[in-house]
Design an enzyme around this catalytic site. Structure first.
Site, PDB file in Angstrom:
ATOM      1  N   MET A   1      10.538  24.694   1.045  1.00  0.00           N
ATOM      2  CA  MET A   1       9.723  23.791   0.224  1.00  0.00           C
ATOM      3  C   MET A   1      10.600  22.905  -0.669  1.00  0.00           C
ATOM      4  O   MET A   1      10.368  21.708  -0.784  1.00  0.00           O
ATOM      5  CB  MET A   1       8.762  24.605  -0.647  1.00  0.00           C
ATOM      6  CG  MET A   1       7.727  23.745  -1.341  1.00  0.00           C
ATOM      7  SD  MET A   1       6.645  24.691  -2.425  1.00  0.00           S
ATOM      8  CE  MET A   1       5.829  25.779  -1.263  1.00  0.00           C
TER       9      MET A   1
ATOM     10  N   LYS B   1       0.839  -1.204   0.000  1.00  0.00           N
ATOM     11  CA  LYS B   1       0.000   0.000   0.000  1.00  0.00           C
ATOM     12  C   LYS B   1       0.874   1.254   0.000  1.00  0.00           C
ATOM     13  O   LYS B   1       2.085   1.183   0.297  1.00  0.00           O
ATOM     14  CB  LYS B   1      -0.908  -0.005   1.235  1.00  0.00           C
ATOM     15  CG  LYS B   1      -0.155   0.014   2.565  1.00  0.00           C
ATOM     16  CD  LYS B   1      -1.079  -0.339   3.733  1.00  0.00           C
ATOM     17  CE  LYS B   1      -0.320  -0.320   5.052  1.00  0.00           C
ATOM     18  NZ  LYS B   1      -1.102  -0.914   6.149  1.00  0.00           N
TER      19      LYS B   1
ATOM     20  N   TYR C   1      14.781  31.065   5.588  1.00  0.00           N
ATOM     21  CA  TYR C   1      13.565  31.810   5.905  1.00  0.00           C
ATOM     22  C   TYR C   1      13.463  32.119   7.399  1.00  0.00           C
ATOM     23  O   TYR C   1      13.774  31.271   8.234  1.00  0.00           O
ATOM     24  CB  TYR C   1      12.326  31.009   5.506  1.00  0.00           C
ATOM     25  CG  TYR C   1      12.056  30.977   4.024  1.00  0.00           C
ATOM     26  CD1 TYR C   1      12.043  32.154   3.257  1.00  0.00           C
ATOM     27  CD2 TYR C   1      11.789  29.780   3.370  1.00  0.00           C
ATOM     28  CE1 TYR C   1      11.777  32.123   1.906  1.00  0.00           C
ATOM     29  CE2 TYR C   1      11.513  29.732   2.013  1.00  0.00           C
ATOM     30  CZ  TYR C   1      11.510  30.916   1.293  1.00  0.00           C
ATOM     31  OH  TYR C   1      11.245  30.883  -0.048  1.00  0.00           O
TER      32      TYR C   1
ATOM     33  N   ARG D   1     -10.324  -0.074  15.209  1.00  0.00           N
ATOM     34  CA  ARG D   1     -10.157   0.792  14.044  1.00  0.00           C
ATOM     35  C   ARG D   1     -11.134   0.361  12.957  1.00  0.00           C
ATOM     36  O   ARG D   1     -11.977   1.131  12.530  1.00  0.00           O
ATOM     37  CB  ARG D   1      -8.702   0.697  13.578  1.00  0.00           C
ATOM     38  CG  ARG D   1      -8.318   1.690  12.544  1.00  0.00           C
ATOM     39  CD  ARG D   1      -6.840   1.627  12.198  1.00  0.00           C
ATOM     40  NE  ARG D   1      -6.482   0.428  11.428  1.00  0.00           N
ATOM     41  CZ  ARG D   1      -5.282   0.252  10.877  1.00  0.00           C
ATOM     42  NH1 ARG D   1      -4.340   1.178  11.021  1.00  0.00           N
ATOM     43  NH2 ARG D   1      -5.014  -0.839  10.188  1.00  0.00           N
TER      44      ARG D   1
HETATM   45  C1  LIG Z   1      -0.242  -1.838   6.918  1.00  0.00           C
HETATM   46  C2  LIG Z   1      -0.779  -3.128   7.417  1.00  0.00           C
HETATM   47  C3  LIG Z   1       0.070  -4.242   7.597  1.00  0.00           C
HETATM   48  C4  LIG Z   1       1.583  -4.171   7.481  1.00  0.00           C
HETATM   49  O1  LIG Z   1       2.157  -3.838   8.719  1.00  0.00           O
HETATM   50  P1  LIG Z   1       3.748  -3.779   8.905  1.00  0.00           P
HETATM   51  O2  LIG Z   1       3.951  -3.369  10.317  1.00  0.00           O
HETATM   52  O3  LIG Z   1       4.241  -2.727   7.947  1.00  0.00           O
HETATM   53  O4  LIG Z   1       4.275  -5.124   8.575  1.00  0.00           O
HETATM   54  C5  LIG Z   1      -0.520  -5.459   7.921  1.00  0.00           C
HETATM   55  N1  LIG Z   1      -1.866  -5.559   8.088  1.00  0.00           N
HETATM   56  C6  LIG Z   1      -2.695  -4.497   7.975  1.00  0.00           C
HETATM   57  C7  LIG Z   1      -4.154  -4.681   8.207  1.00  0.00           C
HETATM   58  C8  LIG Z   1      -2.184  -3.239   7.650  1.00  0.00           C
HETATM   59  O5  LIG Z   1      -3.008  -2.190   7.560  1.00  0.00           O
END
Ligand SMILES: *Cc1c(COP(=O)(O)O)cnc(C)c1O
Length: 375
Positions: free
Chosen positions: A321, A46, A272, A144
């Site tokens: 930036m 992801k 800056y 969550r």
């Molecule tokens: C992002 C995610 C992972 C990966 O976790 P890591 O700590 O990067 O290995 C696994 N399961 C879910 C549901 C996630 O959202």
């Protein structure tokens, strides 16, 4: 730290993110060695594969024989499919508005609520699919995303005699696998998950894949690997604890070059709002990257180092930036010389800690403006 001469590296002539596929192979092999050969391995790609390049990473892992990919959103999965990835892809957090394209691109949804489930069934029926694979996600304490255990009867009622979908997996996510102070809580989550799996098996009367461990889960709770594990940060070279970090290799190295050097007389300021003042003659170097590239203002004001010709140089003043200024007073260097921001030679953990954040945030925040170079 001095780089080994044999290490194959891309030479920076601008800001680049070097992506090392050999390091990726190494990390994958290391993590696989921590689980049983028959346990499936889901690589989490992801967020542009944690800020790198999701397609390059996924193609390499597919060649290595990875069993599954995970992305957060449907669009991320579509990029992989369009790029030729044929391995199963789980979408961790799909939105209803994308269910149709999810099915068109053969992505597997993580279904986490009754309303999402009934909407997905509706879309699946409308599209006339049969036995479409879905994963059911249960909340075991992260609070969550996920069904609660007591929704199982309602889930069962909804999917009863539905030809359009097929529950192929049950998953949950753990809150604190990397934290030794939270082993009691993690164990409780795993017990809850186990109880849910047992009930689910009784209800669905067919074998489903179970998966719950992330990278630190693989390291610290291998007994709970079930049928599949999900690893993100580990495959990119970070293990959330020093004794694992040394076994892994950073896949991403962010490097740039010195654009210009300045000799700042005592009493002059830099950048800056004049947030750095030279109280003695100071030599600075200006680098072509800034907060628009993902190196935020929290890295300024002398807290953070980069590596210039093997020596640590402080980032001074406000991060701009598109530019960062560093103090190279005591470092032999010239315009055009390479600067390592983090990666090989300077851990992203160390770098991100200076800004009170974590490697996950640092690397996923790298802007798409930075050129990616695969080696
Ligand atoms: C992002 C995610 C992972 C990966 O976790 P890591 O700590 O990067 O290995 C696994 N399961 C879910 C549901 C996630 O959202």
């Amino acid at each position: 730290m001095v780089q080994s001469k044999r290490m194959k590296m891309a030479k920076a002539e601008e800001t680049i993110l070097e992506i090392d596929l050999k390091a990726l192979s190494h990390n994958y092999t290391f993590l696989r060695s921590k689980i049983k050969p028959e346990t499936k391995f889901m690589a989490v790609v992801k967020a542009y594969a944690y800020g790198s390049d999701s397609l390059a990473i996924a193609k390499h892992l597919q060649d290595l024989g990875v069993d599954y990919f995970a992305v957060a959103y449907v669009n991320e999965g579509i990029v992989l499919r369009k790029g030729g990835i044929t391995t199963p892809i789980l979408v961790l957090h799909p939105q209803k508005v994308h269910f149709q394209s999810l099915i068109e691109y053969q992505l597997e949804p993580s279904i986490y609520s009754i309303s999402i489930l009934s909407d997905f069934i509706t879309t699946a029926n409308e599209m006339g699919v049969t036995e479409y694979p879905i994963h059911l996600k249960f909340n075991t304490g992260l609070n969550r995303l996920g069904f609660s255990a007591n929704e199982l009867p309602e889930i069962s009622k909804l999917i009863h005699q539905q030809q359009s979908i097929n529950v192929i997996a049950i998953l949950s996510h753990l809150a604190a696998t990397e934290d030794p102070n939270e082993t009691d809580f993690t164990t409780l989550q795993l017990e809850r998950f186990n109880a849910i799996c047992k009930k689910a098996d009784a209800i669905f009367k067919r074998k489903t894949l179970k998966h719950v461990l992330n990278t630190s889960g693989i390291i610290n709770y291998p007994y709970a690997q079930y049928d599949m594990v999900r690893s993100g940060i580990g495959i990119y070279g970070y293990g959330n604890e020093p004794h694992i970090d040394i076994e892994l290799q950073p896949v991403m190295t962010l490097k740039t070059i010195i654009s210009q050097k300045h000799t700042i007389p005592s009493g002059e300021s830099v950048g800056y709002n004049r947030k750095y003042s030279a109280n003695t003659e100071t030599i600075t170097a200006t680098l072509p990257l800034g907060h628009a590239d993902g190196i935020g203002r929290e890295y300024g004001h002398g807290k953070t180092f980069v590596l210039v010709n093997g020596h640590k140089a402080r980032i001074i003043g406000n991060v701009c930036m598109d530019m960062i200024m560093i103090d190279v007073t005591s470092i032999e260097c010239k315009e055009g010389d390479e600067v390592i921001i983090f990666g090989k030679g300077l851990s992203a953990n160390e770098f991100s800690e200076t800004a009170n954040t974590i490697t996950y945030e640092l690397i996923t925040g790298l802007s798409q403006r930075i050129k990616r170079i695969i080696i």
